[in-house]
Design a protein around this motif. Structure first.
Motif, PDB file in Angstrom:
ATOM      1  N   ALA A  48      69.538  35.846  12.718  1.00 28.20           N
ATOM      2  CA  ALA A  48      68.132  35.544  13.005  1.00 28.20           C
ATOM      3  C   ALA A  48      67.310  35.808  11.751  1.00 28.20           C
ATOM      4  CB  ALA A  48      67.624  36.409  14.156  1.00 28.20           C
ATOM      5  N   ALA A  49      66.327  34.952  11.518  1.00 25.68           N
ATOM      6  CA  ALA A  49      65.399  35.131  10.387  1.00 25.68           C
ATOM      7  C   ALA A  49      63.997  35.202  10.976  1.00 25.68           C
ATOM      8  CB  ALA A  49      65.518  33.960   9.420  1.00 25.68           C
ATOM      9  N   VAL A  50      63.371  36.374  10.851  1.00 28.01           N
ATOM     10  CA  VAL A  50      62.096  36.626  11.527  1.00 28.01           C
ATOM     11  C   VAL A  50      60.973  36.733  10.507  1.00 28.01           C
ATOM     12  CG1 VAL A  50      60.848  38.163  13.105  1.00 28.01           C
ATOM     13  CG2 VAL A  50      63.356  38.012  13.223  1.00 28.01           C
ATOM     14  N   SER A  51      59.953  35.887  10.682  1.00 26.73           N
ATOM     15  CA  SER A  51      58.730  36.054   9.889  1.00 26.73           C
ATOM     16  C   SER A  51      57.558  35.958  10.845  1.00 26.73           C
ATOM     17  CB  SER A  51      58.636  34.990   8.788  1.00 26.73           C
ATOM     18  OG  SER A  51      59.018  33.728   9.279  1.00 26.73           O
ATOM     19  N   GLY A  52      56.487  36.698  10.566  1.00 28.09           N
ATOM     20  CA  GLY A  52      55.349  36.734  11.471  1.00 28.09           C
ATOM     21  C   GLY A  52      55.680  37.547  12.716  1.00 28.09           C
ATOM     22  N   ALA A  53      54.889  37.313  13.770  1.00 32.62           N
ATOM     23  CA  ALA A  53      55.053  38.144  14.972  1.00 32.62           C
ATOM     24  C   ALA A  53      56.274  37.730  15.780  1.00 32.62           C
ATOM     25  CB  ALA A  53      53.804  38.037  15.842  1.00 32.62           C
ATOM     26  N   ALA A  54      56.962  38.748  16.303  1.00 35.52           N
ATOM     27  CA  ALA A  54      58.065  38.545  17.257  1.00 35.52           C
ATOM     28  C   ALA A  54      57.695  39.400  18.465  1.00 35.52           C
ATOM     29  CB  ALA A  54      59.388  39.006  16.657  1.00 35.52           C
ATOM     30  N   VAL A  55      57.148  38.742  19.490  1.00 30.79           N
ATOM     31  CA  VAL A  55      56.589  39.488  20.625  1.00 30.79           C
ATOM     32  C   VAL A  55      57.539  39.403  21.822  1.00 30.79           C
ATOM     33  CG1 VAL A  55      54.563  39.775  22.112  1.00 30.79           C
ATOM     34  CG2 VAL A  55      54.278  38.819  19.821  1.00 30.79           C
ATOM     35  N   GLY A  56      57.616  40.480  22.595  1.00 36.54           N
ATOM     36  CA  GLY A  56      58.348  40.470  23.856  1.00 36.54           C
ATOM     37  C   GLY A  56      59.794  40.055  23.655  1.00 36.54           C
ATOM     38  N   ILE A  57      60.160  38.981  24.330  1.00 31.42           N
ATOM     39  CA  ILE A  57      61.548  38.521  24.231  1.00 31.42           C
ATOM     40  C   ILE A  57      61.897  38.110  22.796  1.00 31.42           C
ATOM     41  CG2 ILE A  57      61.143  36.081  24.818  1.00 31.42           C
ATOM     42  CD1 ILE A  57      63.667  36.412  26.707  1.00 31.42           C
ATOM     43  N   GLY A  58      60.870  37.840  21.999  1.00 28.38           N
ATOM     44  CA  GLY A  58      61.084  37.532  20.579  1.00 28.38           C
ATOM     45  C   GLY A  58      61.689  38.709  19.835  1.00 28.38           C
ATOM     46  N   THR A  59      61.367  39.932  20.251  1.00 28.13           N
ATOM     47  CA  THR A  59      62.015  41.119  19.676  1.00 28.13           C
ATOM     48  C   THR A  59      63.293  41.437  20.444  1.00 28.13           C
ATOM     49  OG1 THR A  59      60.000  42.075  18.748  1.00 28.13           O
ATOM     50  CG2 THR A  59      61.752  43.609  19.274  1.00 28.13           C
ATOM     51  N   THR A  60      63.233  41.341  21.768  1.00 29.27           N
ATOM     52  CA  THR A  60      64.430  41.667  22.570  1.00 29.27           C
ATOM     53  C   THR A  60      65.634  40.832  22.137  1.00 29.27           C
ATOM     54  OG1 THR A  60      63.072  42.263  24.477  1.00 29.27           O
ATOM     55  CG2 THR A  60      65.372  41.729  24.915  1.00 29.27           C
ATOM     56  N   LEU A  61      65.418  39.550  21.897  1.00 30.85           N
ATOM     57  CA  LEU A  61      66.571  38.680  21.598  1.00 30.85           C
ATOM     58  C   LEU A  61      67.281  39.111  20.318  1.00 30.85           C
ATOM     59  CD1 LEU A  61      66.217  36.234  19.218  1.00 30.85           C
ATOM     60  CD2 LEU A  61      64.555  35.415  20.865  1.00 30.85           C
ATOM     61  N   LEU A  62      66.538  39.767  19.414  1.00 26.95           N
ATOM     62  CA  LEU A  62      67.153  40.184  18.146  1.00 26.95           C
ATOM     63  C   LEU A  62      68.255  41.210  18.369  1.00 26.95           C
ATOM     64  CD1 LEU A  62      63.845  40.556  16.106  1.00 26.95           C
ATOM     65  CD2 LEU A  62      65.398  38.575  16.159  1.00 26.95           C
ATOM     66  N   MET A  63      68.107  41.987  19.459  1.00 25.84           N
ATOM     67  CA  MET A  63      69.111  43.022  19.755  1.00 25.84           C
ATOM     68  C   MET A  63      70.429  42.397  20.190  1.00 25.84           C
ATOM     69  SD  MET A  63      66.660  45.723  21.718  1.00 25.84           S
ATOM     70  CE  MET A  63      64.924  45.664  21.272  1.00 25.84           C
ATOM     71  N   HIS A  64      70.425  41.086  20.445  1.00 24.55           N
ATOM     72  CA  HIS A  64      71.645  40.384  20.832  1.00 24.55           C
ATOM     73  C   HIS A  64      72.172  39.492  19.700  1.00 24.55           C
ATOM     74  CE1 HIS A  64      71.325  41.746  25.003  1.00 24.55           C
ATOM     75  NE2 HIS A  64      70.017  41.656  24.801  1.00 24.55           N
ATOM     76  N   CYS A  65      71.492  39.547  18.557  1.00 23.74           N
ATOM     77  CA  CYS A  65      71.973  38.801  17.381  1.00 23.74           C
ATOM     78  C   CYS A  65      72.840  39.735  16.536  1.00 23.74           C
ATOM     79  CB  CYS A  65      70.790  38.278  16.563  1.00 23.74           C
ATOM     80  SG  CYS A  65      69.760  37.101  17.472  1.00 23.74           S
ATOM     81  N   ASP A  66      73.490  39.186  15.528  1.00 24.65           N
ATOM     82  CA  ASP A  66      74.418  39.993  14.730  1.00 24.65           C
ATOM     83  C   ASP A  66      73.818  40.401  13.386  1.00 24.65           C
ATOM     84  OD1 ASP A  66      76.517  39.754  16.696  1.00 24.65           O
ATOM     85  OD2 ASP A  66      76.539  37.648  16.144  1.00 24.65           O
ATOM     86  N   LEU A  67      73.255  39.450  12.674  1.00 27.92           N
ATOM     87  CA  LEU A  67      72.563  39.752  11.412  1.00 27.92           C
ATOM     88  C   LEU A  67      71.104  39.382  11.632  1.00 27.92           C
ATOM     89  CD1 LEU A  67      75.092  38.096   8.923  1.00 27.92           C
ATOM     90  CD2 LEU A  67      74.852  40.530   9.408  1.00 27.92           C
ATOM     91  N   VAL A  68      70.212  40.332  11.355  1.00 30.10           N
ATOM     92  CA  VAL A  68      68.787  40.071  11.606  1.00 30.10           C
ATOM     93  C   VAL A  68      68.032  40.315  10.300  1.00 30.10           C
ATOM     94  CG1 VAL A  68      66.752  40.709  12.951  1.00 30.10           C
ATOM     95  CG2 VAL A  68      69.028  40.813  14.006  1.00 30.10           C
ATOM     96  N   TYR A  69      67.445  39.257   9.770  1.00 32.68           N
ATOM     97  CA  TYR A  69      66.683  39.375   8.525  1.00 32.68           C
ATOM     98  C   TYR A  69      65.202  39.230   8.833  1.00 32.68           C
ATOM     99  CZ  TYR A  69      71.265  39.254   6.616  1.00 32.68           C
ATOM    100  OH  TYR A  69      72.563  39.598   6.361  1.00 32.68           O
ATOM    101  N   ALA A  70      64.398  40.075   8.198  1.00 36.55           N
ATOM    102  CA  ALA A  70      62.961  40.074   8.473  1.00 36.55           C
ATOM    103  C   ALA A  70      62.198  39.868   7.174  1.00 36.55           C
ATOM    104  CB  ALA A  70      62.545  41.397   9.105  1.00 36.55           C
TER     105      ALA A  70
END
Ligand SMILES: C/C=C/C(=O)SCCNC(=O)CCNC(=O)[C@H](O)C(C)(C)COP(=O)(O)OP(=O)(O)OC[C@H]1O[C@@H](n2cnc3c(N)ncnc32)[C@H](O)[C@@H]1OP(=O)(O)O
Length: 259
Positions: A100-122
């Motif tokens: 996952a590549a996250v820029s800007g806001a990750a709200v609610g399920i937008g943050t929760t889903l990251l816990m189910h990804c393997d590599l998370v880049y912000a």
């Protein structure tokens, strides 16, 4: 199309594309993502999955208008067949590596889903929040299990009980993200990491991922069941209605009348 999907060079890319609504996720969007993940599972040409948003926004989480209009049980449709469940089940159960590549806001399920990804880049402009209590709701999709495991209970409590937002560096310190990058480097870096996964032996990647996750699979499934039973009821309760209405009326919710 509010969700863009493309397959190229072994990577399935799923992109939020509803920027005028801050990439808020509707049932149709969950379904599109679920279908793409289910298809990828049996497509040998897909060896990695990349989830991205837009530079200024990852996602504002579940569409609150959708929550207000489409939360009541539907005759003949089991709750766990709703598009959001199909999506989160497909993501959590994916045997392929997910970046996952996250820029800007990750709200609610937008943050929760990251816990189910393997590599998370912000990116350095990323901002995470799980404001469930502020919405009269409770954590979902195993965040009540995975966040305390990652961050420790006291820090997770700030994020889940108070719904406090946090920035990229804190997310890194908590173990929620793998690396923080300047915004302009985020997407190419995440794509390069996905390409590295594609080049490695798929059987090795599958085995490694499965071994890393096996000890917590049962607990994740059990927690999701407990959370989602509560979440479904809370969605229909007056506290949530007050929170959603207040958001669209651009005012603070008033929870003082609820015990
Ligand atoms: C199972 C899953 C559970 C969950 O995911 S629970 C979490 C639900 N999500 C939220 O509570 C977040 C709500 N949105 C926000 O807090 C803010 O937005 C942001 C911080 C993400 C961005 O703030 P800013 O940059 O000031 O944008 P803006 O003016 O609030 O939003 C632009 C337009 O987008 C609409 N919008 C934003 N988020 C949602 C949403 N989640 N559902 C439906 N619409 C949304 C707004 O209403 C507005 O629209 P208009 O221009 O007509 O005023």
């Amino acid at each position: 199309m509010d969700i863009l999907t493309s397959k190229a060079e072994g990577i399935l890319t799923i992109e939020f594309n509803r920027v005028e609504r801050k990439n808020a996720i509707t049932g149709v969007m969950y379904q599109a993502m679920a279908d793409a993940l289910v298809d990828a599972e049996t497509d040998d040409a897909v060896r990695a999955i990349l989830i991205v948003g837009k530079p200024e926004i990852f996602t504002a989480g579940n569409d609150l208008d959708d929550f207000m209009k489409n939360s009541a049980p539907v005759d003949g449709v089991p709750a766990d067949m709703r598009p959001v469940f199909q999506f989160m089940r497909a993501l959590s159960g994916s045997t392929k590596p997910v970046v996952a590549a996250v820029s800007g806001a990750a709200v609610g399920i937008g943050t929760t889903l990251l816990m189910h990804c393997d590599l998370v880049y912000a990116a350095d402009n990323a901002k995470f929040s799980m404001p469930f209590s502020q919405l009269g709701l409770c954590p979902e999709f195993a965040s009540s299990l995975l966040l305390p495991q990652l961050a420790g209970f006291p820090r997770a409590a700030e994020k889940l009980l108070l719904g406090e937002a946090f920035l990229a560096q804190e997310a890194y310190d908590m173990g929620l993200v793998s690396k923080v990058l300047p915004l302009e480097e985020l997407r190419p870096y995440a794509a390069r990491q996905a390409a590295k996964l594609v080049a490695l032996p798929a059987a090795s990647i599958r085995a490694t991922k499965s071994l890393m996750k096996r000890s917590r699979n049962a607990a994740i499934t059990e927690t999701m069941g407990a959370e989602n039973a509560l979440f479904g009821a809370m969605l229909l309760a007056p506290e949530a209605k007050e929170a959603f209405t207040a958001f669209f009326e651009k005012r603070k919710p008033d929870f003082s009348k609820f015990a």
